[in-house]
Design an enzyme around this catalytic site. Structure first.
Site, short mmCIF file in Angstrom:
data_model
loop_
_atom_site.label_atom_id
_atom_site.label_comp_id
_atom_site.label_asym_id
_atom_site.label_seq_id
_atom_site.Cartn_x
_atom_site.Cartn_y
_atom_site.Cartn_z
N ASP A 181 0.80 -1.24 -0.10
CA ASP A 181 0.10 -0.09 -0.15
C ASP A 181 0.82 1.34 0.11
OD1 ASP A 181 -1.97 -1.84 0.31
OD2 ASP A 181 -2.57 -1.35 2.26
N TYR A 189 -3.37 -2.97 -5.65
CA TYR A 189 -4.39 -3.95 -5.13
C TYR A 189 -5.49 -3.82 -5.55
CZ TYR A 189 -6.16 -7.12 -1.66
OH TYR A 189 -6.82 -7.74 -0.52
N PRO A 191 -14.27 -10.46 -0.32
CA PRO A 191 -14.49 -10.09 1.04
C PRO A 191 -14.21 -8.62 1.26
CG PRO A 191 -12.67 -11.77 0.24
CD PRO A 191 -13.10 -11.10 -0.86
N1 CAA Z 1 -10.59 7.33 2.72
C1 CAA Z 1 -10.26 8.83 2.34
N2 CAA Z 1 -9.34 9.31 2.48
C2 CAA Z 1 -8.40 8.83 3.20
C3 CAA Z 1 -8.51 7.35 3.57
C4 CAA Z 1 -9.81 6.67 3.44
N3 CAA Z 1 -10.01 5.46 3.93
N4 CAA Z 1 -7.33 6.80 4.02
C5 CAA Z 1 -6.38 8.15 3.89
N5 CAA Z 1 -7.24 9.08 3.52
C6 CAA Z 1 -6.48 10.26 2.93
C7 CAA Z 1 -5.87 11.05 4.16
O1 CAA Z 1 -6.70 11.83 4.81
C8 CAA Z 1 -4.82 11.84 3.60
O2 CAA Z 1 -5.52 13.11 2.99
P1 CAA Z 1 -4.77 14.52 2.87
O3 CAA Z 1 -3.34 14.15 2.16
O4 CAA Z 1 -5.56 15.50 2.31
O5 CAA Z 1 -4.41 14.86 4.31
C9 CAA Z 1 -4.43 10.98 2.49
O6 CAA Z 1 -5.22 9.90 2.08
C10 CAA Z 1 -3.06 10.34 2.65
O7 CAA Z 1 -3.34 9.47 3.58
P2 CAA Z 1 -2.05 9.20 4.68
O8 CAA Z 1 -1.70 10.33 5.59
O9 CAA Z 1 -2.48 7.92 5.37
O10 CAA Z 1 -0.74 8.71 3.62
P3 CAA Z 1 0.14 7.94 4.05
O11 CAA Z 1 1.37 8.09 2.98
O12 CAA Z 1 0.89 8.08 5.41
O13 CAA Z 1 -0.21 6.49 4.15
C11 CAA Z 1 -1.32 4.40 3.28
C12 CAA Z 1 -0.57 5.84 2.97
C13 CAA Z 1 -0.03 3.58 3.80
C14 CAA Z 1 -1.64 3.91 1.95
C15 CAA Z 1 -2.34 4.54 4.35
O14 CAA Z 1 -3.29 5.53 3.98
C16 CAA Z 1 -2.80 3.35 4.55
O15 CAA Z 1 -2.59 2.27 4.99
N6 CAA Z 1 -4.43 3.20 3.90
C17 CAA Z 1 -5.22 2.16 3.99
C18 CAA Z 1 -4.97 1.19 2.97
C19 CAA Z 1 -5.98 -0.04 2.89
O16 CAA Z 1 -7.18 0.01 3.43
N7 CAA Z 1 -5.44 -1.38 3.13
C20 CAA Z 1 -6.04 -2.26 2.96
C21 CAA Z 1 -5.19 -3.53 3.48
S1 CAA Z 1 -6.42 -5.24 3.84
C22 CAA Z 1 -6.35 -5.31 2.25
O17 CAA Z 1 -5.98 -4.94 1.33
C23 CAA Z 1 -7.36 -6.73 2.30
C24 CAA Z 1 -8.63 -6.36 1.68
O18 CAA Z 1 -8.96 -7.04 0.40
C25 CAA Z 1 -9.68 -5.66 2.14
#
Ligand code: CAA
Length: 240
Positions: A89, A148, A178
């Site tokens: 991610d 992804y 899922p």
């Molecule tokens: N919805 C809307 N906006 C979101 C968000 C969400 N769910 N998550 C983050 N954002 C926004 C933040 O508010 C931020 O906005 P600004 O730049 O305007 O402040 C921007 O996106 C950047 O977010 P981060 O500060 O979190 O950025 P980062 O570089 O520190 O981290 C990341 C990036 C590592 C991708 C992190 O956002 C993260 O872990 N996100 C979750 C990703 C996710 O859901 N992965 C699923 C893993 S499990 C899986 O994949 C199994 C499955 O099938 C479901």
């Protein structure tokens, strides 16, 4: 005679639950994994399920691995569950090309590799159940998961195409999408982001491995013979 089921990424997380449920329901199961020999051995010792190491993103590696499964289990695969997946991610503007390539090859090219090698034998015996594990994030897209989400959406298109090709050959091809499930993969999501995600799930919680495994059992069943080309959303009520 027992049906043979092969689960990729079948020794950990959702895949481990799927392998176990299939075995408990009378299938002869083979679980594939890639690098985590320790987890695989532990899983094998606990469940008795034979485990096989190969890289699903590599066609030749799949070919050799599948041959070993055939030898050890004494027959070809009746039920194929394409579950192996990884995440790398990051926001797109920070995404390394390597993070794009490895996610596409492990999560999507793998589905081609496994089906390309197994579908011919299913066509010969005029029976097969292919179940592709996609994701809620392939259906709706997710911040930080351009790679992804693309692979998982690609899996849905692949599923629909192969379902049509296989419809008159006794082979069903379906996808499960899922939602967020409690596993090592979701454990690492930052707490503030996890809270946001849970707020968007009507049931207000992550799902369990068993809840996905149970859906696999339904699609794998002989009697689910008129169900093909669908995406079953198993996500606690999220709707898009
Ligand atoms: N919805 C809307 N906006 C979101 C968000 C969400 N769910 N998550 C983050 N954002 C926004 C933040 O508010 C931020 O906005 P600004 O730049 O305007 O402040 C921007 O996106 C950047 O977010 P981060 O500060 O979190 O950025 P980062 O570089 O520190 O981290 C990341 C990036 C590592 C991708 C992190 O956002 C993260 O872990 N996100 C979750 C990703 C996710 O859901 N992965 C699923 C893993 S499990 C899986 O994949 C199994 C499955 O099938 C479901």
């Amino acid at each position: 005679m027992k049906k043979i089921a092969l689960v990729t990424g079948g020794t950990r997380g959702i895949g481990a639950g799927i392998s176990k449920a299939l075995r408990e329901n009378g299938y002869l199961v083979a679980a594939n994994y890639h690098k985590d020999h320790e987890a695989a051995e532990k899983y094998h010792n606990e469940t008795g399920i034979p485990v096989f190491s190969w890289d699903v993103s590599d066609y030749e590696s799949c070919q050799k691995g599948i041959e070993k499964v055939y030898e050890e289990l004494g027959g070809t695969v009746d039920v194929l569950v394409n579950n192996a997946r990884i995440t790398r991610d990051s926001m797109l503007h920070k995404m390394d090309p390597a993070a794009w390539n490895i996610v596409i090859s492990t999560n999507l090219t793998s589905v081609f590799n496994m089906c390309r090698l197994i579908v011919p034998t299913m066509r010969d015996k005029k029976f097969g159940r292919i179940i592709n594990i996609s994701s809620v994030n392939g259906v709706k897209g997710q911040v930080g998961q351009a790679n992804y989400s693309a692979a998982k959406a690609g899996t849905l298109g692949f599923t629909k195409a192969l379902a049509q090709e296989s419809a008159n050959k006794g082979i069903t091809v379906n996808a499960i999408a899922p939602g967020y499930i409690s596993t090592d993969m979701t454990e690492v999501i930052r707490d503030d982001i996890k809270e946001k995600i849970i707020a968007g799930i009507p049931m207000g919680k992550f799902g369990t491995v068993e809840e996905i495994a149970n859906t696999v059992l339904f699609l794998a069943n002989d009697k689910s013979s008129f169900v093909t080309g669908i995406t079953l959303n198993v996500n606690g009520g999220q709707y898009f």
